[in-house]
Motif scaffolding. Structure first.
Motif, PDB file in Angstrom:
ATOM      1  N   LEU A  62      -7.458   2.595   3.420  1.00 37.25           N
ATOM      2  CA  LEU A  62      -8.086   1.286   3.251  1.00 37.25           C
ATOM      3  C   LEU A  62      -7.810   0.786   1.838  1.00 37.25           C
ATOM      4  CD1 LEU A  62      -9.920  -0.914   4.453  1.00 37.25           C
ATOM      5  CD2 LEU A  62     -11.877   0.362   3.526  1.00 37.25           C
ATOM      6  N   HIS A  63      -7.210  -0.398   1.756  1.00 41.08           N
ATOM      7  CA  HIS A  63      -6.951  -1.018   0.454  1.00 41.08           C
ATOM      8  C   HIS A  63      -7.229  -2.514   0.565  1.00 41.08           C
ATOM      9  CE1 HIS A  63      -5.206  -2.017  -3.389  1.00 41.08           C
ATOM     10  NE2 HIS A  63      -4.469  -2.923  -2.790  1.00 41.08           N
ATOM     11  N   ALA A  64      -8.098  -3.004  -0.278  1.00 44.02           N
ATOM     12  CA  ALA A  64      -8.437  -4.436  -0.343  1.00 44.02           C
ATOM     13  C   ALA A  64      -8.772  -4.996   1.036  1.00 44.02           C
ATOM     14  CB  ALA A  64      -7.290  -5.210  -0.995  1.00 44.02           C
ATOM     15  N   GLY A  65      -9.534  -4.232   1.807  1.00 45.28           N
ATOM     16  CA  GLY A  65      -9.966  -4.690   3.115  1.00 45.28           C
ATOM     17  C   GLY A  65      -8.939  -4.551   4.224  1.00 45.28           C
ATOM     18  N   THR A  66      -7.789  -3.971   3.926  1.00 47.47           N
ATOM     19  CA  THR A  66      -6.731  -3.803   4.916  1.00 47.47           C
ATOM     20  C   THR A  66      -6.471  -2.323   5.141  1.00 47.47           C
ATOM     21  OG1 THR A  66      -5.680  -5.861   4.202  1.00 47.47           O
ATOM     22  CG2 THR A  66      -4.303  -4.324   5.436  1.00 47.47           C
ATOM     23  N   LEU A  67      -6.362  -1.929   6.416  1.00 45.34           N
ATOM     24  CA  LEU A  67      -5.981  -0.557   6.740  1.00 45.34           C
ATOM     25  C   LEU A  67      -4.453  -0.469   6.721  1.00 45.34           C
ATOM     26  CD1 LEU A  67      -8.323   0.629   9.623  1.00 45.34           C
ATOM     27  CD2 LEU A  67      -8.148   1.543   7.313  1.00 45.34           C
ATOM     28  N   ILE A  68      -3.954   0.435   5.931  1.00 42.49           N
ATOM     29  CA  ILE A  68      -2.507   0.616   5.795  1.00 42.49           C
ATOM     30  C   ILE A  68      -2.131   1.893   6.530  1.00 42.49           C
ATOM     31  CG2 ILE A  68      -0.611   0.969   4.170  1.00 42.49           C
ATOM     32  CD1 ILE A  68      -2.448  -0.485   2.094  1.00 42.49           C
ATOM     33  N   ASP A  69      -1.257   1.764   7.514  1.00 40.23           N
ATOM     34  CA  ASP A  69      -0.790   2.936   8.250  1.00 40.23           C
ATOM     35  C   ASP A  69       0.044   3.820   7.341  1.00 40.23           C
ATOM     36  OD1 ASP A  69      -1.967   2.404  10.730  1.00 40.23           O
ATOM     37  OD2 ASP A  69      -0.310   1.082  11.323  1.00 40.23           O
ATOM     38  N   VAL A  70      -0.158   5.121   7.469  1.00 37.69           N
ATOM     39  CA  VAL A  70       0.568   6.100   6.675  1.00 37.69           C
ATOM     40  C   VAL A  70       1.183   7.117   7.621  1.00 37.69           C
ATOM     41  CG1 VAL A  70       0.369   7.885   4.895  1.00 37.69           C
ATOM     42  CG2 VAL A  70      -1.016   5.813   4.732  1.00 37.69           C
ATOM     43  N   SER A  71       2.415   7.461   7.353  1.00 32.82           N
ATOM     44  CA  SER A  71       3.099   8.492   8.116  1.00 32.82           C
ATOM     45  C   SER A  71       3.821   9.403   7.132  1.00 32.82           C
ATOM     46  CB  SER A  71       4.111   7.852   9.070  1.00 32.82           C
ATOM     47  OG  SER A  71       4.847   8.849   9.742  1.00 32.82           O
ATOM     48  N   THR A  72       3.769  10.692   7.400  1.00 32.71           N
ATOM     49  CA  THR A  72       4.420  11.653   6.513  1.00 32.71           C
ATOM     50  C   THR A  72       5.351  12.559   7.301  1.00 32.71           C
ATOM     51  OG1 THR A  72       2.601  13.221   6.796  1.00 32.71           O
ATOM     52  CG2 THR A  72       2.481  11.738   4.896  1.00 32.71           C
ATOM     53  N   SER A  73       6.322  13.087   6.601  1.00 36.61           N
ATOM     54  CA  SER A  73       7.146  14.180   7.109  1.00 36.61           C
ATOM     55  C   SER A  73       6.843  15.388   6.243  1.00 36.61           C
ATOM     56  CB  SER A  73       8.632  13.832   7.023  1.00 36.61           C
ATOM     57  OG  SER A  73       8.929  12.738   7.869  1.00 36.61           O
ATOM     58  N   VAL A  74       6.582  16.506   6.895  1.00 32.34           N
ATOM     59  CA  VAL A  74       6.201  17.723   6.182  1.00 32.34           C
ATOM     60  C   VAL A  74       7.162  18.835   6.555  1.00 32.34           C
ATOM     61  CG1 VAL A  74       4.381  19.439   5.827  1.00 32.34           C
ATOM     62  CG2 VAL A  74       3.771  17.036   6.167  1.00 32.34           C
ATOM     63  N   GLY A  75       7.680  19.492   5.537  1.00 35.52           N
ATOM     64  CA  GLY A  75       8.485  20.689   5.738  1.00 35.52           C
ATOM     65  C   GLY A  75       7.763  21.866   5.123  1.00 35.52           C
ATOM     66  N   CYS A  76       7.833  22.998   5.790  1.00 32.27           N
ATOM     67  CA  CYS A  76       7.076  24.166   5.346  1.00 32.27           C
ATOM     68  C   CYS A  76       7.970  25.398   5.376  1.00 32.27           C
ATOM     69  CB  CYS A  76       5.879  24.368   6.268  1.00 32.27           C
ATOM     70  SG  CYS A  76       4.855  25.783   5.852  1.00 32.27           S
ATOM     71  N   CYS A  77       7.825  26.220   4.372  1.00 33.64           N
ATOM     72  CA  CYS A  77       8.509  27.512   4.339  1.00 33.64           C
ATOM     73  C   CYS A  77       7.468  28.578   4.004  1.00 33.64           C
ATOM     74  CB  CYS A  77       9.617  27.521   3.289  1.00 33.64           C
ATOM     75  SG  CYS A  77      10.400  29.154   3.129  1.00 33.64           S
ATOM     76  N   HIS A  78       7.347  29.562   4.867  1.00 31.83           N
ATOM     77  CA  HIS A  78       6.432  30.677   4.625  1.00 31.83           C
ATOM     78  C   HIS A  78       7.158  31.765   3.840  1.00 31.83           C
ATOM     79  CE1 HIS A  78       3.283  29.150   7.232  1.00 31.83           C
ATOM     80  NE2 HIS A  78       4.258  28.733   8.014  1.00 31.83           N
ATOM     81  N   ARG A  79       6.442  32.391   2.961  1.00 32.59           N
ATOM     82  CA  ARG A  79       7.020  33.469   2.150  1.00 32.59           C
ATOM     83  C   ARG A  79       7.647  34.539   3.047  1.00 32.59           C
ATOM     84  NH1 ARG A  79       4.109  37.773  -1.915  1.00 32.59           N
ATOM     85  NH2 ARG A  79       5.831  39.220  -1.753  1.00 32.59           N
ATOM     86  N   THR A  80       7.034  34.799   4.183  1.00 28.75           N
ATOM     87  CA  THR A  80       7.546  35.833   5.085  1.00 28.75           C
ATOM     88  C   THR A  80       8.907  35.472   5.669  1.00 28.75           C
ATOM     89  OG1 THR A  80       6.254  34.857   6.876  1.00 28.75           O
ATOM     90  CG2 THR A  80       5.257  36.716   5.687  1.00 28.75           C
ATOM     91  N   ASP A  81       9.309  34.194   5.582  1.00 29.33           N
ATOM     92  CA  ASP A  81      10.618  33.758   6.075  1.00 29.33           C
ATOM     93  C   ASP A  81      11.736  33.978   5.053  1.00 29.33           C
ATOM     94  OD1 ASP A  81       9.359  32.903   8.387  1.00 29.33           O
ATOM     95  OD2 ASP A  81       9.153  30.830   7.677  1.00 29.33           O
ATOM     96  N   LEU A  82      11.360  34.426   3.853  1.00 26.45           N
ATOM     97  CA  LEU A  82      12.334  34.587   2.777  1.00 26.45           C
ATOM     98  C   LEU A  82      12.646  36.063   2.534  1.00 26.45           C
ATOM     99  CD1 LEU A  82      10.631  32.158   0.236  1.00 26.45           C
ATOM    100  CD2 LEU A  82      12.671  31.673   1.605  1.00 26.45           C
TER     101      LEU A  82
END
Length: 180
Positions: A130-150
């Motif tokens: 919410l900014h200045a009375g307007t809802l702003i859609d947000v989308s993210t891309s997330v990449g993950c690496c677990h220590r056990t994968d290394l």
């Protein structure tokens, strides 16, 4: 007070004040002024330590999808509000088990001792802001690496794997599940 005592104390006091000012400037340089998160320089050492010490550690890279469109459509103040909200959400998710960072622009990172909860983080990050009375859609891309994968717990390898996973997520469209 004796003039000689004052004369001998003043240089030490001056150096103490100077050192304090320099320490504050260095600390600010390691923090993003908008979000308060660590910058890459302030984050890297902490991330390396946590990655080595926590067997369940995970490294995440987060990118705000179509962030330029938010700035172009709603203005830079709205873009700043989205960045601040993202930082606050990431910080809350990390809690005491992780260290969040803003790497620059619309890219964030985190290292955490927990190996689960990335789906919850994504759902939280993808909530409108919410900014200045307007809802702003947000989308993210997330990449993950677990220590056990290394083979070895090296931050550069973890970041590279998380980056690859993040771009795989981007390739599958918006609001996808995180890739490992």
């Amino acid at each position: 007070m004796d003039t000689q005592v004052i004369a001998s104390v003043l240089p030490a006091l001056g150096w103490a004040i100077h050192g304090s000012v320099l320490a504050r400037r260095l600390a600010r340089a390691r923090r993003d002024p908008l979000t308060g998160l660590h910058t890459r320089a302030g984050w890297t050492t902490r991330a390396e330590r946590l990655l080595v010490s926590a067997p369940t550690a995970a490294v995440l890279l987060i990118d705000l999808d179509d962030f330029k469109a938010i700035n172009d459509t709603h203005g830079h103040a709205a873009g700043d509000a989205v960045l601040v909200a993202t930082a606050a959400r990431l910080t809350a998710w990390c809690g005491r088990t992780g260290v969040p960072a803003r790497l620059g622009g619309d890219e964030f990172a985190a290292v955490t001792a927990r190996s689960s909860g990335v789906d919850t983080l994504m759902a939280t990050l993808n909530q409108p802001v919410l900014h200045a009375g307007t809802l702003i859609d947000v989308s993210t891309s997330v990449g993950c690496c677990h220590r056990t994968d290394l083979p070895l717990p090296a931050l550069t390898d973890a970041l590279s794997a998380a980056d690859k996973a993040m771009y795989q997520a981007k390739g599958h469209g918006r609001r996808n599940t995180p890739h490992h």
